[in-house]
Design an enzyme around this catalytic site. Structure first.
Site, PDB file in Angstrom:
ATOM      1  N   LYS A  14       0.775  -1.216  -0.046  1.00  0.00           N
ATOM      2  CA  LYS A  14       0.094   0.077   0.126  1.00  0.00           C
ATOM      3  C   LYS A  14       0.808   1.231  -0.033  1.00  0.00           C
ATOM      4  O   LYS A  14       0.668   2.138  -0.755  1.00  0.00           O
ATOM      5  CB  LYS A  14      -1.012   0.083   1.387  1.00  0.00           C
ATOM      6  CG  LYS A  14      -1.591  -0.966   1.444  1.00  0.00           C
ATOM      7  CD  LYS A  14      -2.667  -1.162   2.424  1.00  0.00           C
ATOM      8  CE  LYS A  14      -2.026  -0.995   3.860  1.00  0.00           C
ATOM      9  NZ  LYS A  14      -1.572  -2.557   4.296  1.00  0.00           N
ATOM     10  N   ARG A  89      -9.206   0.759   9.448  1.00  0.00           N
ATOM     11  CA  ARG A  89      -8.867  -0.752   9.291  1.00  0.00           C
ATOM     12  C   ARG A  89      -9.766  -1.425  10.225  1.00  0.00           C
ATOM     13  O   ARG A  89      -9.868  -2.449  10.413  1.00  0.00           O
ATOM     14  CB  ARG A  89      -7.489  -0.713  10.307  1.00  0.00           C
ATOM     15  CG  ARG A  89      -6.371  -0.866   9.390  1.00  0.00           C
ATOM     16  CD  ARG A  89      -5.117  -0.741  10.234  1.00  0.00           C
ATOM     17  NE  ARG A  89      -3.913  -1.509  10.196  1.00  0.00           N
ATOM     18  CZ  ARG A  89      -2.857  -1.008   9.692  1.00  0.00           C
ATOM     19  NH1 ARG A  89      -2.848   0.367   9.172  1.00  0.00           N
ATOM     20  NH2 ARG A  89      -1.855  -1.571   9.365  1.00  0.00           N
ATOM     21  N   ARG A 128      11.712  -6.229   4.526  1.00  0.00           N
ATOM     22  CA  ARG A 128      11.452  -4.873   4.057  1.00  0.00           C
ATOM     23  C   ARG A 128      12.594  -3.842   4.947  1.00  0.00           C
ATOM     24  O   ARG A 128      12.689  -4.210   6.074  1.00  0.00           O
ATOM     25  CB  ARG A 128       9.805  -4.577   4.608  1.00  0.00           C
ATOM     26  CG  ARG A 128       9.756  -2.825   4.647  1.00  0.00           C
ATOM     27  CD  ARG A 128       8.193  -2.533   4.349  1.00  0.00           C
ATOM     28  NE  ARG A 128       7.478  -2.852   5.649  1.00  0.00           N
ATOM     29  CZ  ARG A 128       6.012  -2.558   5.762  1.00  0.00           C
ATOM     30  NH1 ARG A 128       5.301  -2.123   4.954  1.00  0.00           N
ATOM     31  NH2 ARG A 128       5.726  -3.067   6.850  1.00  0.00           N
ATOM     32  N   ARG A 161      11.861  -1.958  10.301  1.00  0.00           N
ATOM     33  CA  ARG A 161      10.553  -1.691  11.540  1.00  0.00           C
ATOM     34  C   ARG A 161      10.799  -2.619  12.515  1.00  0.00           C
ATOM     35  O   ARG A 161      10.575  -4.033  12.124  1.00  0.00           O
ATOM     36  CB  ARG A 161       9.260  -1.399  10.800  1.00  0.00           C
ATOM     37  CG  ARG A 161       9.135  -0.007  10.267  1.00  0.00           C
ATOM     38  CD  ARG A 161       7.976  -0.039   9.353  1.00  0.00           C
ATOM     39  NE  ARG A 161       6.599  -0.648  10.041  1.00  0.00           N
ATOM     40  CZ  ARG A 161       5.336  -0.649   9.545  1.00  0.00           C
ATOM     41  NH1 ARG A 161       5.173   0.034   8.334  1.00  0.00           N
ATOM     42  NH2 ARG A 161       4.626  -1.017   9.935  1.00  0.00           N
ATOM     43  N   ARG A 172       0.141  -9.304  13.147  1.00  0.00           N
ATOM     44  CA  ARG A 172      -0.189  -8.137  12.088  1.00  0.00           C
ATOM     45  C   ARG A 172      -1.067  -8.816  11.206  1.00  0.00           C
ATOM     46  O   ARG A 172      -2.432  -8.392  10.705  1.00  0.00           O
ATOM     47  CB  ARG A 172       0.712  -7.475  11.586  1.00  0.00           C
ATOM     48  CG  ARG A 172       1.518  -6.335  12.729  1.00  0.00           C
ATOM     49  CD  ARG A 172       2.793  -5.840  12.141  1.00  0.00           C
ATOM     50  NE  ARG A 172       2.611  -4.687  10.927  1.00  0.00           N
ATOM     51  CZ  ARG A 172       3.423  -4.977  10.018  1.00  0.00           C
ATOM     52  NH1 ARG A 172       4.657  -5.227  10.402  1.00  0.00           N
ATOM     53  NH2 ARG A 172       3.160  -3.844   9.117  1.00  0.00           N
TER      54      ARG A 172
HETATM   55  P1  AMP Z   1       1.167   0.491   9.062  1.00  0.00           P
HETATM   56  O1  AMP Z   1       2.397   1.365   8.655  1.00  0.00           O
HETATM   57  O2  AMP Z   1      -0.230   0.954   8.217  1.00  0.00           O
HETATM   58  O3  AMP Z   1       1.522  -0.887   8.786  1.00  0.00           O
HETATM   59  O4  AMP Z   1       0.811   0.860  10.561  1.00  0.00           O
HETATM   60  C1  AMP Z   1       1.528   0.261  11.593  1.00  0.00           C
HETATM   61  C2  AMP Z   1       0.990   0.134  12.850  1.00  0.00           C
HETATM   62  O5  AMP Z   1       0.139   1.360  13.289  1.00  0.00           O
HETATM   63  C3  AMP Z   1      -0.270  -0.858  13.084  1.00  0.00           C
HETATM   64  O6  AMP Z   1       0.251  -1.924  13.180  1.00  0.00           O
HETATM   65  C4  AMP Z   1      -1.103  -0.309  13.959  1.00  0.00           C
HETATM   66  O7  AMP Z   1      -0.381  -0.496  15.343  1.00  0.00           O
HETATM   67  C5  AMP Z   1      -0.963   1.221  13.674  1.00  0.00           C
HETATM   68  N1  AMP Z   1      -2.063   1.816  12.691  1.00  0.00           N
HETATM   69  C6  AMP Z   1      -1.958   2.518  11.672  1.00  0.00           C
HETATM   70  N2  AMP Z   1      -2.975   2.723  11.145  1.00  0.00           N
HETATM   71  C7  AMP Z   1      -3.954   2.278  11.826  1.00  0.00           C
HETATM   72  C8  AMP Z   1      -5.533   2.290  11.969  1.00  0.00           C
HETATM   73  N3  AMP Z   1      -5.995   2.940  10.905  1.00  0.00           N
HETATM   74  N4  AMP Z   1      -6.095   1.786  13.118  1.00  0.00           N
HETATM   75  C9  AMP Z   1      -5.347   1.239  14.086  1.00  0.00           C
HETATM   76  N5  AMP Z   1      -4.109   1.348  14.013  1.00  0.00           N
HETATM   77  C10 AMP Z   1      -3.403   1.686  12.974  1.00  0.00           C
END
Ligand code: AMP
Length: 219
Positions: A14, A89, A128, A161, A172
């Protein structure tokens, strides 16, 4: 305001595709993950609230997420185009987004579901690497930087990360299945869902999305 959503499991690409679309279209990239990581890095209160959830690969509470998204949308103009990455989400976030768009006269035009087989997701996440400075995303095999450990764009240091460690990755993917996958039906029912084969290259995936946007806006 018009918005599109990039939906997909962690590792579906994404963020990578959003960065390409940001260059080739007028959509602004809104990544709640990036916003939260920036808040953690700068020690903002919202970062402190989110940190432990992020480290465990769990979702940050809806109320925290909606606060940062609304703040971001409030900064924008009426004719802005937004591309949400990693948001919404949960069904709760999706309904609150519907309300926020209704209040501002905005609308959602497409929800792109980036489909990638599970084995490929795990290998993408494990390999990554991200630039500590500008956030650019690499992969040790699929998208290697020209010099190992160094960002091609800004010369920053590349790191893994913490939530890309194997154990957290599996959680996740589980969280995606339990809490986010139901959004596929939610948006399908609204007639907004577009399936995209995102196991292809990042350029091909970006082109497929851009073609849908161009054909449906009459451009
Ligand atoms: P991402 O970079 O999108 O994979 O997000 C990393 C982490 O941030 C996720 O595993 C969640 O802990 C948190 N996070 C990001 N976006 C959301 C969201 N829309 N709702 C809840 N947690 C989020």
């Amino acid at each position: 305001m018009e918005a599109i959503i990039l939906l997909g499991a962690p590792g579906a690409g994404k963020g990578t595709v959003a960065e390409l679309l940001k260059e080739s279209t007028h959509y602004q990239h809104v990544s709640t993950g990036d916003m939260l990581r920036a808040a953690v890095k700068s020690g903002k209160p919202v970062g402190l609230e989110a940190k432990s959830y992020m480290e465990a690969g769990e979702l940050v509470p809806d109320e925290v997420i909606m606060r940062i998204v609304k703040e971001r949308l409030d900064e924008g103009a009426d004719d802005d185009l937004y591309m949400f990455d990693g948001f919404p989400r949960t069904i709760e976030q999706a309904s609150l987004l519907d309300l926020a768009l209704r209040d501002t006269g905005g609308r959602l035009t497409h929800v792109f579901m980036l489909q990638v087989p599970r084995d490929e997701l795990v290998s993408r996440l494990a390999g990554r690497r991200v630039c500590r400075n500008c956030g650019a995303v690499y992969h040790v095999k699929n998208i290697p930087p020209s010099t190992e450990g160094i960002c091609d764009t800004c010369g920053g240091e590349l790191y893994q990360r913490a939530d890309d460690s194997e154990e957290t990755v599996l959680n996740r993917l589980e969280v995606f299945k339990k809490q986010t996958e139901s959004l596929i039906d939610y948006y399908q029912e609204k007639g907004l869902l577009v399936d995209i084969d995102a196991a292809k290259s990042k350029d091909q995936t970006e082109e497929d999305i851009r073609n849908v946007l161009a054909s449906e806006s009459g451009a």
